[in-house]
Design an enzyme around this catalytic site. Structure first.
Site, mmCIF file in Angstrom:
data_model
loop_
_atom_site.group_PDB
_atom_site.id
_atom_site.type_symbol
_atom_site.label_atom_id
_atom_site.label_comp_id
_atom_site.label_asym_id
_atom_site.label_seq_id
_atom_site.Cartn_x
_atom_site.Cartn_y
_atom_site.Cartn_z
ATOM 1 C CG ASP A 99 -1.659 13.460 88.444
ATOM 2 O OD1 ASP A 99 -2.877 13.327 88.675
ATOM 3 O OD2 ASP A 99 -1.090 14.568 88.448
ATOM 4 C CD GLU A 151 -5.651 17.588 91.164
ATOM 5 O OE1 GLU A 151 -6.284 18.471 91.755
ATOM 6 O OE2 GLU A 151 -4.540 17.203 91.571
HETATM 7 ZN ZN LIG Z 1 -5.411 15.357 94.636
#
Ligand SMILES: [Zn+2]
Length: 399
Positions: free
Chosen positions: A84, A171
């Site tokens: 992401d 993340e």
């Molecule tokens: Zn990163």
């Protein structure tokens, strides 16, 4: 450096896929489009000869390439990156653009605004068109891992260790390891490939906790309030004034910890104050928690009643606690940087990483650089020579 390098081509392919995560979402992955990249990566990993265990529901890939060394003298090693990109800036329709031999003159990347650019004069850089982020965080890491695998595919005579790869989702929303299944990951030690400047190795981060202070006031009509009203907003102000003024994010750096006043929600009858507590040093971290509890005690003493309450929840630990018995991992990474022609330096992370959580779950996991800069910004860029060096570093570490 050839601009049409396979690494750069690969990187371009990945950044053009929009994988922006969404911190307002309550699902995991927070955005379905992250699967557009994991789907492609699963296919490419299979083509590269890995066995792929794709958790499509949570958008994680666990892949494995067995060692080709009959002696199998070395332990498996893992590499982890996230698919992401930051919710902060659009990742839609990214148009990567190569600045050939950067000379300090560019409409977007100006060394006056970004002094780090002075270290990249003469290099080929990749930037955006100024309307989106680039996505080097962390697609530079993904491209480097994939290109390392491709190197071993094309050079079957080069012996390598068993290589475990994981690509994670979300993340950037802080949930990158939420559904990470340690049992599905083949290696017992790994590196996250999610840093910036080539040469910088990260294996220390903050100890982190969140503190919520609740204040129950006593709201009555202002006309008859004398001696009766307790204004929670004013008590909140008193509480904040008990906190050290120079121990804030804006007044600290390096190994200095802080209290971050994140949010105040208050009216006369009730107030809530949210703090983040951060410190690299565990003792100081615990002392900060005690300090806040003492401040609550002070307020309650002052009013002669328990109107103030605090709850403190740990968020993530300093990974050094788990890494200190695995410093060979860091030592190897230092060698790898030198091997790729760099100068290894370590910097304490003033934040956390997925590696911190994974380290606490039994996979010691320092963080490696990728060659990207200005993350979460329209001014994000990557240095092609540094990306190539990061690739060399990964190839070294897998051997
Ligand atoms: Zn990163």
């Amino acid at each position: 450096m050839d601009i049409n390098s396979p690494l750069v081509e690969r990187f371009f392919r990945y950044v053009k896929i929009d994988t922006r995560s969404d911190d307002e979402s309550s699902t995991h992955p927070s955005t379905a489009k992250q699967r557009d990249l994991t789907k492609l990566l699963s296919e490419e990993l299979i083509e590269l000869g890995l066995t792929v265990d794709y958790d499509m529901e949570h958008c994680y890939i666990y892949a494995y390439l067995p060692s080709n060394d009959p002696a199998k003298a070395l332990e498996d090693i893992g590499f982890i990156a996230h698919v992401d990109t930051s919710p902060a800036v659009s990742g839609e329709n990214v148009k990567p653009y190569i600045i050939k031999s950067y000379d300090g003159h560019d409409e977007l990347l100006n060394p006056k605004d970004f002094p780090e650019l002075n270290n990249h004069l003469g290099e080929d850089l990749i930037r955006t068109d100024g309307t989106t982020l680039l996505g080097a965080d962390d697609k530079a890491g993904i491209a480097e891992i994939m290109e390392m695998l491709s190197y071993f595919r094309n050079n079957p005579d080069v012996k390598h260790r068993g290589i475990a790869v994981a690509f994670t989702s979300d993340e950037e929303t802080g949930n990158g390891t939420e559904f990470f299944d340690v049992a599905r990951f083949h290696a017992k030690q790994a590196y996250t490939v999610d840093g910036g400047k080539f040469g910088v190795l990260e294996y220390e981060c903050f100890n982190a906790a969140g503190a919520t202070v609740e204040i129950q006031g006593r709201s009555v009509h202002t006309g008859s309030a004398k001696g009766i009203m307790i204004n929670a907003s004013r008590v909140a102000n008193e509480f904040i004034n008990l906190m050290p003024e120079d121990e804030t994010p804006e007044a600290t750096e390096g190994y200095e910890g802080f209290y971050y006043l994140d949010r105040i929600v208050s009216e006369c009858d009730h107030a809530r104050i949210e703090f983040l507590i951060r410190d690299h040093d565990l003792e100081k971290f615990e002392a900060r928690k005690e300090f806040m509890k003492d401040a609550v005690f002070t307020i309650n003493e002052r009013y002669g009643m328990d109107l103030c309450k605090i709850t403190i929840e740990d968020q993530y630990p300093n990974m050094i606690m788990y890494l200190k018995d695995h410093m060979d991992l860091v030592e190897r990474a230092r060698e790898a940087v030198k091997h790729a022609g760099g100068n290894p330096v370590s910097e304490p992370i003033r934040g956390g990483t997925d590696g911190a959580v994974l380290s606490s779950r039994g996979i010691p996991c320092p963080n490696l650089p990728t060659g990207g800069y200005n993350y979460h910004s329209r001014f994000e860029y990557a240095s092609i020579p540094e990306m190539e060096k990061c690739l060399e570093m990964l190839v070294f570490l897998a051997q």
